[in-house]
Design an enzyme around this catalytic site. Structure first.
Site, mmCIF file in Angstrom:
data_model
loop_
_atom_site.group_PDB
_atom_site.id
_atom_site.type_symbol
_atom_site.label_atom_id
_atom_site.label_comp_id
_atom_site.label_asym_id
_atom_site.label_seq_id
_atom_site.Cartn_x
_atom_site.Cartn_y
_atom_site.Cartn_z
ATOM 1 C CE LYS A 234 1.810 -8.456 -10.415
ATOM 2 N NZ LYS A 234 1.507 -7.094 -10.290
ATOM 3 C CB SER A 235 7.264 -4.929 -13.893
ATOM 4 O OG SER A 235 7.000 -4.661 -12.424
ATOM 5 N N GLY B 156 -2.950 -2.137 -9.843
ATOM 6 C CA GLY B 156 -2.458 -0.967 -9.573
ATOM 7 C C GLY B 156 -1.401 -0.751 -10.808
ATOM 8 N NE ARG C 166 -2.844 -0.602 -4.503
ATOM 9 C CZ ARG C 166 -1.791 -1.346 -5.314
ATOM 10 N NH1 ARG C 166 -2.225 -2.156 -6.168
ATOM 11 N NH2 ARG C 166 -0.552 -0.904 -5.137
ATOM 12 C CG ASP D 109 5.916 -5.888 -5.497
ATOM 13 O OD1 ASP D 109 5.469 -4.728 -4.703
ATOM 14 O OD2 ASP D 109 6.131 -6.041 -6.609
ATOM 15 N NE ARG E 289 1.296 -6.805 -0.815
ATOM 16 C CZ ARG E 289 1.856 -6.866 -2.072
ATOM 17 N NH1 ARG E 289 2.892 -6.018 -2.116
ATOM 18 N NH2 ARG E 289 0.983 -7.056 -2.896
#
Ligand code: S3P
Length: 455
Positions: free
Chosen positions: A34-35, A107, A135, A334, A365
């Site tokens: 994803k990054s 984000g 956020r 994560d 979380r």
């Protein structure tokens, strides 16, 4: 499975239940990182010429980045060959979008794009879903204001916000107050179009995909050690990005879900191909190995400036509780929700500290993990920035409905736990899973997980 197919089949719009599954077996290809996918599209849009991307994550967060880059003038298409092509505008040449940029749950898209827009002469409005608007954006607003951008945001630097960028951005030297690759990247991206050399100082190394990928696009990014051992990452403004081929590896953070599922189901053996093995992302794997997991790394090589490997996971014995070294936290930031599931099935106590950042992810979380595990019968203690989980060497009772709070990693973590618990585990909302791992349910079913919409 494509995102469209998943939506058509209604896989991700409702609650799901996961049941005791027995050994998991098989090999699988995990979706793209994803990054790196966000960065490939953003850098492609800033580059001169064509960027060709293979392995792009086709998840909702990345689609939101693609939509934003298109709104700023980039031409982004997917070919019949499965490759994504991006024709960029060149640094400084992005166009002002005519509408509000809707960033959904992402984000990373928001913070990195704020960095890009800060050094372009345009005004852009950003908003997001019920998770993203809670956020903190102050962490990027502060340095980007120093570089010359102006902001109008909700209280506490929250979305929706408007940013007015500048074509006369100032280079700054900025010491990161929190270990955050998103903040580091936002400043570096603004620095690309600033006068002079921008330096970001980070005391705790965070993922360096921006630095690696910018170099891959031909940009000179340097890293030097400061006197107190921190990294000083510098970029001089005015450099061009040159369109190139980017091969995105599979996401080690997504791979973590089937990996832990295999480890908590005795007798499992699974193989996962082409997983990104950037050392700043692999803290979970070091931790699981310390807990006694049998994980081997085959076919190790470098592709597109990043290490990759095939992971082979065998569940031969129960995991043992450990204390996670705090300096490892950024390299597995994560992965704490899924580590907590492994810890709940392990023999003994697992201690996790320095977790303040977990409170400001897609959900709080720490709280969501603690609430969900307690409901499943796990003994634990939680503090402001720590979590201690007591396992007794076998999976907990389960039998709970878990609140997921628009958080994909909470949703997937508890579905993984349910494959091993005595009673089924349900999640209230599976829709967030499509942000990062659109074929999660299908892939888990293929290796033998019993996950279904029937309770
Ligand atoms: C990311 C950095 C991390 C991580 C997020 C992706 C990135 O966030 O949690 O999922 O791609 O740069 P922080 O930088 O806020 O720690």
């Amino acid at each position: 499975m494509t995102l469209e197919f998943a939506q058509e089949k209604n896989f991700y719009t409702s609650s799901l239940t996961s049941k005791k599954s027995g050994p998991l077996n098989g090999s699988a290809r995990i979706p793209g990182d994803k990054s790196m996918s966000h960065r490939a599209l953003m850098f492609g849009a800033l580059a001169e010429g064509e960027t060709m991307i293979s392995g792009l994550l086709e998840g909702e967060d990345v689609y939101n980045t693609a939509t934003a880059m298109r709104a700023m003038g980039a031409n982004i298409t997917k070919g019949d060959d499965g490759l994504w092509r991006c024709f960029g505008q060149g640094v400084g040449n992005l166009e002002e979008p005519s509408g509000v940029l809707e960033m959904g749950n992402s984000g990373t898209s928001t913070r990195l794009l704020l960095g890009i827009v800060a050094a372009h002469p345009m005004t852009v409005c950003f908003t997001g879903d019920k998770s993203l608007i809670k956020r903190p954006m102050g962490r990027v607003i502060t340095p980007l204001e120093q570089m010359g951008a102006t902001f109008l945001s909700r209280a506490g630097g929250r979305l929706p916000l408007a940013i007015r960028g500048t074509d006369n951005a100032k280079a700054i030297t900025y010491k990161l107050p929190v270990a955050s690759a998103q903040v580091k990247s936002a400043i570096i991206l603004a620095g690309l179009n600033a006068r002079g050399t921008t330096t970001v100082i980070e005391s705790h190394p965070t993922r360096d995909h921006s630095e690696n990928m910018l170099r891959h696009f031909g940009v000179n990014v340097t890293v030097e050690k400061t006197e107190d051992g921190a990294d000083a990452i510098s970029i001089t403004g005015g450099q061009a990005l040159l369109g190139c081929a980017v091969d995105v590896p599979s996401d080690p953070s997504s791979a973590a879900f089937p990996v832990v599922a295999a480890l908590i189901n005795p007798g499992s053996e699974i193989k996962l191909h082409r997983i990104g093995m950037n050392p700043r992302r692999t803290g979970l794997y070091d931790t699981l190995i310390e807990m006694g997991a049998e994980i081997t790394f085959e076919n190790q090589k470098i592709e597109a400036s990043e290490p990759i490997a095939t992971l082979v996971i065998k569940s031969t014995k129960p995991l043992k509780g450990i204390t996670v070294p705090p300096e490892r936290v950024p390299s597995m930031i994560d992965e704490f929700p899924i580590l907590a599931m492994a810890a709940a099935c392990a023999e003994g106590t697992t201690k996790m500290t320095d977790l303040a950042e977990l409170r400001v992810k897609e959900s709080d979380r720490l709280l969501m993990v603690a609430n969900g595990l307690k409901a499943c019968g796990v003994e634990l203690e939680m503090g402001e920035d720590w979590l201690t989980i007591h396992g007794n060497g076998k999976p907990p009772k389960g039998g709970a409905m878990i609140e997921t709070a628009l958080d994909h990693r909470i949703a997937m973590s508890f579905l993984v736990l349910g494959t091993a618990t005595q009673e089924p585990v349900s999640i209230d909302d599976s829709s967030p899973i499509k942000t990062s791992f659109p074929n999660f349910i299908e892939l888990m079913r293929e290796i033998g997980a019993d996950i279904d919409s029937r309770a």
